[in-house]
Design a protein around this motif. Structure first.
Motif, mmCIF file in Angstrom:
data_model
loop_
_atom_site.group_PDB
_atom_site.id
_atom_site.type_symbol
_atom_site.label_atom_id
_atom_site.label_comp_id
_atom_site.label_asym_id
_atom_site.label_seq_id
_atom_site.Cartn_x
_atom_site.Cartn_y
_atom_site.Cartn_z
ATOM 1 N N ALA A 148 0.846 -1.195 0.000
ATOM 2 C CA ALA A 148 0.000 0.000 0.000
ATOM 3 C C ALA A 148 0.878 1.241 0.000
ATOM 4 O O ALA A 148 2.007 1.213 0.512
ATOM 5 N N PHE A 149 0.355 2.328 -0.543
ATOM 6 C CA PHE A 149 1.142 3.551 -0.698
ATOM 7 C C PHE A 149 0.394 4.753 -0.135
ATOM 8 O O PHE A 149 -0.826 4.843 -0.218
ATOM 9 N N GLU A 191 0.485 -7.353 -4.884
ATOM 10 C CA GLU A 191 -0.856 -6.848 -5.121
ATOM 11 C C GLU A 191 -0.983 -5.493 -4.429
ATOM 12 O O GLU A 191 -0.735 -5.382 -3.230
ATOM 13 N N ARG A 192 -1.384 -4.489 -5.178
ATOM 14 C CA ARG A 192 -1.545 -3.167 -4.588
ATOM 15 C C ARG A 192 -2.916 -3.048 -3.941
ATOM 16 O O ARG A 192 -3.936 -3.394 -4.558
ATOM 17 N N VAL A 193 -2.954 -2.554 -2.703
ATOM 18 C CA VAL A 193 -4.212 -2.339 -1.999
ATOM 19 C C VAL A 193 -4.245 -0.915 -1.468
ATOM 20 O O VAL A 193 -3.225 -0.214 -1.449
ATOM 21 N N ASP A 194 -5.407 -0.502 -1.014
ATOM 22 C CA ASP A 194 -5.556 0.830 -0.444
ATOM 23 C C ASP A 194 -4.804 0.923 0.883
ATOM 24 O O ASP A 194 -4.648 -0.076 1.595
ATOM 25 N N PHE A 195 -4.363 2.126 1.213
ATOM 26 C CA PHE A 195 -3.574 2.317 2.436
ATOM 27 C C PHE A 195 -4.368 1.982 3.704
ATOM 28 O O PHE A 195 -3.796 1.699 4.747
ATOM 29 N N THR A 196 -5.678 2.028 3.599
ATOM 30 C CA THR A 196 -6.514 1.711 4.760
ATOM 31 C C THR A 196 -6.691 0.203 4.952
ATOM 32 O O THR A 196 -7.242 -0.235 5.959
ATOM 33 N N GLU A 197 -6.219 -0.588 3.980
ATOM 34 C CA GLU A 197 -6.356 -2.038 4.049
ATOM 35 C C GLU A 197 -5.098 -2.682 4.612
ATOM 36 O O GLU A 197 -4.016 -2.082 4.644
ATOM 37 N N LYS A 198 -5.246 -3.923 5.033
ATOM 38 C CA LYS A 198 -4.105 -4.661 5.575
ATOM 39 C C LYS A 198 -3.133 -5.002 4.454
ATOM 40 O O LYS A 198 -3.506 -5.580 3.436
ATOM 41 N N ALA A 199 -1.879 -4.639 4.655
ATOM 42 C CA ALA A 199 -0.837 -4.907 3.668
ATOM 43 C C ALA A 199 0.387 -5.477 4.367
ATOM 44 O O ALA A 199 0.562 -5.344 5.586
ATOM 45 N N ASP A 200 1.261 -6.087 3.566
ATOM 46 C CA ASP A 200 2.517 -6.609 4.106
ATOM 47 C C ASP A 200 3.589 -5.525 4.161
ATOM 48 O O ASP A 200 4.500 -5.585 4.982
ATOM 49 N N ILE A 201 3.468 -4.561 3.263
ATOM 50 C CA ILE A 201 4.423 -3.440 3.250
ATOM 51 C C ILE A 201 3.681 -2.148 2.942
ATOM 52 O O ILE A 201 2.821 -2.110 2.057
#
Length: 452
Positions: A8-9, A34-44
């Protein structure tokens, strides 16, 4: 890399940062993330930082906390201007695992191993003299408009600015690569491209790794005007001393470049402009505005201005206020001066108290509202073309005319990323413009005829 890893960025700052974030994101997806929204759970989580204002610096810690709240185990990386200027300060922020400077940010995936959190922030930062090569960037998928980077760095030495310390010398993309990127954007169905950079009027310098101008900004504008599929091209901020008559005249007759200019002023007092080491005086600024108005009376002209610069007396500020009040401009971007480390202005005498800075800022923001309203009023009764944005804001969709009048209509997803001719006819209580549909412009949407 594991294809299931999510990234997420979050981008702070300018259009240039947004274009670079988008390019970095594409690098991640090409390596299986996989790019996700910054409000979502991400690994980085990758935070692209800004250091133009003090407020942007302070926001960084809050953004890191946001990421950790969503996923305390996530790997957090910082890139961008603040990461170059104060890498160890960022590395000391709790939760930060990696800090990359100006030359390393586009190679971020090479610095990632198993994404295990570090006990302390790892720093990879260069001496800014090493930031002498160019990396092209553009944003797609994030907004209706695409930001196309054409230039980076700056050779100007304004006394308040850290950008040369954060981004290095002025250098440009090759004309061939700019045109290639514009064509790639066009293939995505994007209707508008905004040209961006640190000092885009300096385009051509460093195009092939030397200080010689292989092309000029006018060459760039003329070449982009021929790219098929792009409905609109918009020039972002350009220095008044680099905005030439030839460019203004070309934009006036162009089918794709829109009548909208954003021209930094910073102060309406010549004494303060000299302290800032700007490369013009107010008289040149008056000439630039007059040159635009002569060939594009309906053009939108935006202005950057800084209040509270060291040595700015009440007389200097009123000189700026009256100068702007009398100038035929459309809106202001007002910045309250804040001291930046390693800049000459930070040690200048005549420090303006914060309360006075805030008061002056409020006065100019009020003037900006007045200017924008007057500009919108002049546009009532005119027929313009609106490009609608993709966000549903409390049941309304917003869009901008070619000359940057912001309009609103009831939300309709069919309007997103479409262009329609409208007649501007009313300013509502929010300061936005209502309109009548021009029937021929939306034959597929007969239900929307009439006032939105």
């Amino acid at each position: 890399m594991n294809a299931t890893k999510k990234v997420a960025f979050y981008t702070l700052g300018c259009k240039l940062n947004f274009s670079e974030t988008s390019t970095i994101a594409r690098n991640f997806t090409s390596e299986g993330f996989e790019r996700v929204d910054f409000t979502e759970k991400a690994d980085i989580y990758v935070i692209n930082t800004c250091s133009v204002t003090e407020n942007a610096d302070k926001r960084f810690k809050n953004i890191v906390k946001q990421a950790q709240k969503v996923n305390p185990e996530a790997f957090v990386a910082a890139v961008g201007c603040y990461a170059q200027l104060k890498p160890h300060e960022l590395a000391d922020v709790e939760g930060v695992d990696l800090v990359l400077g100006a030359t390393e940010k586009f190679n971020i995936t090479a610095y990632l191993n198993d994404l295990t959190k570090n006990d302390y922030g790892e720093v990879h930062s260069c001496e800014i003299e090493e930031a002498n090569f160019y990396v092209g960037s553009y944003s797609i998928g994030d907004r209706t408009r695409a930001f196309l980077k054409v230039q980076d760095g700056c050779d100007y030495k304004c006394t308040y600015c850290t950008i040369p310390l954060a981004r290095g010398i002025s250098r440009s993309d090759t004309l061939q690569n700019v045109l290639y990127n514009a064509e790639e954007i066009s293939k995505q169905g994007i209707k508008e491209i905004v040209l961006t950079g640190v000092n885009i009027g300096d385009y051509g310098k460093g195009e092939f790794g030397n200080k010689k101008h292989e092309h000029t900004f006018l060459n760039l504008v003329k070449a982009l005007d021929t790219v098929p599929g792009i409905e609109r091209l918009r020039i972002s901020s350009i220095e008044p001393n680099l905005l030439k008559d030839e460019t203004i005249r070309f934009v006036a007759q162009s089918k794709t470049f829109v009548p909208h200019f954003h021209i930094p002023l910073q102060s309406g007092s010549n004494a303060i402009l000299k302290l800032m080491r700007r490369r013009y005086l107010r008289e040149l600024y008056v000439e630039r505005v007059a040159a635009i108005r002569e060939v594009m009376p309906h053009a939108c002209i935006g202005v950057d201005v800084i209040v509270g610069f060291p040595g700015e007396t009440e007389e200097h500020f009123l000189e700026t206020y009256h100068f702007l009040n009398e100038l035929d401009i459309s809106y202001l971007h007002v910045f309250t001066y804040s001291e930046r480390d390693n800049t000459p202005a930070a040690t200048m005498e005549g420090v303006v108290p914060q309360k006075i800075r805030n008061k002056r800022s409020k006065m100019l923001r009020g003037l900006s509202a007045k200017k924008r309203h007057a500009f919108y009023e002049r546009e009532l009764g005119s027929t313009r073309t609106v490009l609608f944005e993709g966000e549903n804001k409390e049941g309304y969709i917003h869009g901008f005319t070619e000359n940057y009048v912001k309009v609103k209509a009831p939300w309709n997803p069919e309007l997103v990323n479409t262009l329609h001719a409208v007649e501007l006819n009313k300013i509502d209580e929010d300061g936005l413009v209502r309109f009548e549909w021009i029937e021929a412009s939306c034959p597929a949407l007969p239900a929307m005829q009439g006032t939105p």
